[in-house]
Design a protein around this motif. Structure first.
Motif: not given
Length: 497
Positions: A120-122, A238-242
């Protein structure tokens, strides 16, 4: 549908797509993660790209994700039939062989507790591709390792890479298939790989070792890893980071605790008393540090709410014992078949067919039973079969009986595992408090790998008294898990309507 009703789907723990306390999808199966690896404040739903991929392209990416999962799970079993050749080549003892196996599962198990939060973070795509690349690179280096020490260090690196791949792969599937029906079909394909990897391990390992020696067991991961990297790329995954927080000091302490538990058991089993005492003292220090860090942490590694639930604890015990029995048998029996029955690596792999065939044949039956009666019946049936399998295997080894005894015990064990594992995730998800389904899925994954680690350490240690007695230990623990699960209130979940 309520949180508790999610226990109906009889799929492996890695395939659970629960929701967290805020109602967001948590398909990674690990605490604190969302399937889409969304940024803080987002809805958590997978965000389709502007240009939707074709079905063929999406299927290719799913194949890559599933192949990556196959690769990391294959490494938990493929080394089993390579043990005799590895021991002769590197001139190592049984304790060294135990570490060659547990060096991978120790790190894999401990890091699974936080790997979902890392996805989730990276970013799930970045973590999956990095984990795959590191895994392939470590495998390549393992294939040319000059001594046991180098091999053990590389096995630990491979375990960390594997922990990165598993929860990230689920997040990628959720992003690739935003529609629930299509996502469910994709998850079923991905989850089926679990049984295939376990089933293929001894046979693939036997064929590779027979053809080219133990180094080929690691070398085969290099082309697999390159193929995964070629398939899994592009804007669609490819998705956003949290902004999920990870308590790395507590996570490091968790790795140290599991490693020192394993070291203490292996040293004690090999008769290295001084080593065992030093390792035990280190374990006490690491456990104290971990406890203090967990109490102070805003993002603890373990979810204490889950551990207060008796049905969840019973399910976790069943999962740990099941993997204990499987990994312990896969460590002990190849050595026995080589040293006492003089089988080749390929013959040893084929000898495990009675264990591996049920992984492919039985899960559909387990799924139908869970759908009709709930998970309790197949779990108790499976634990009973595991107990019987351990007893038959122990009798066959202690009595020096023919292979038919071993085949019968392996068949019982294989059916036992294939009854327990598909139903177990339904049981623990159903018993988990509302809002904790993702956490319990991740915890179950980690606990199963802990069980695998302890199975190799304890059953390997017990072989000094005779391989038969290590199998007695396995059967006894399965009987204990059956008793605990049967007597724990709240494990009798009703069948779906």
């Amino acid at each position: 549908m309520s949180e508790r009703s999610t226990h109906r789907s009889p799929v492996p723990a890695e395939a659970v797509e629960p929701r967290d306390a805020d109602g967001r999808s948590d398909a990674s199966g690990t605490p604190g993660t969302s399937a889409s690896s969304s940024a803080p404040g987002s809805s958590g739903a997978p965000t389709p790209s502007a240009a939707a991929p074709t079905s063929a392209r999406r299927a290719a990416v799913l194949a890559g994700i599933s192949l990556g999962y196959f690769m990391v799970l294959l490494d938990t079993t493929v080394l089993s039939v390579a043990e005799p050749d590895l021991a002769a080549s590197l001139r190592t003892s049984t304790a060294g062989l135990q570490w060659a196996t547990t060096g991978y599962t120790v790190v894999f198990a401990a890091l699974l507790l936080s790997a979902g939060a890392a996805a989730d973070r990276y970013g799930a795509e970045r973590l999956f591709r990095t984990g795959t690349a590191v895994f392939a690179g470590a495998s390549l280096l393992s294939s040319v390792a000059p001594d046991l020490g180098v091999l053990l260090a590389l096995r630990a690196v491979s375990g960390a890479a594997a922990a990165a791949c598993v929860p990230a792969s689920m997040a990628l599937i959720a992003r690739l298939y935003p529609q629930p029906a299509a996502r469910a079909r994709a998850i079923s394909v991905w989850a089926a790989v679990s049984g295939a990897a376990v089933a293929a391990g001894p046979i693939v390992g036997g064929a590779l070792v027979g053809a080219a020696g133990w180094r080929a067991v690691f070398l085969v991961n290099v082309p697999l890893g390159l193929l995964v990297l070629a398939l899994v790329h592009g804007d669609r995954v490819r998705g956003p980071r949290g902004g999920t927080r990870i308590d790395w000091p507590a996570q490091a302490a968790a790795v140290a605790v599991l490693a020192l538990v394993t070291d203490t058991l292996i040293a004690a089993g090999s008769g290295a008393r001084t080593h065992a005492v030093v390792a035990a003292c280190g374990l006490a220090v690491a456990l104290t540090v971990f406890t203090v860090l967990e109490r102070r942490s805003d993002a603890p590694v373990l979810n204490r709410v889950l551990l207060r639930s008796a049905p969840v604890r019973a399910g976790l015990l069943a999962g740990a014992v099941t993997n204990f029995a499987l990994s312990g048998a896969l460590f002990v029996l190849p050595l026995l078949l080589h040293r006492e029955r003089h089988l080749t690596a390929l013959e040893t792999g084929l000898a495990f067919l009675p264990l591996t065939v049920p992984f492919a044949a039985n899960p559909p039956l387990t799924g139908r039973i869970v759908a009709r009666t709930g998970p309790r019946t197949p779990i108790l049936t499976g634990l009973g079969l595991l107990t019987a399998g351990g007893a038959v295997l122990a009798t066959g080894v202690l009595a020096e009986g023919p292979y038919l005894w071993l085949a019968a015990g392996l068949l019982l064990t294989g059916f036992g595992i294939s009854f327990v594992l598909p139903a177990l995730v339904a049981a623990v998800i159903g018993a988990a408090p509302p809002g904790t389904a993702g956490s319990v899925g991740g915890l179950l994954n980690a606990v199963r790998q802990v069980g695998a680690t302890l199975g190799v350490a304890l059953m390997g240690a017990a072989t000094h008294a005779g391989a038969g007695w290590s199998l007695v230990l396995s059967g006894g623990l399965c009987a204990l898990a059956w008793l605990v699960f049967a007597l724990t209130p709240g494990t009798a979940a009703p069948a779906p309507a």
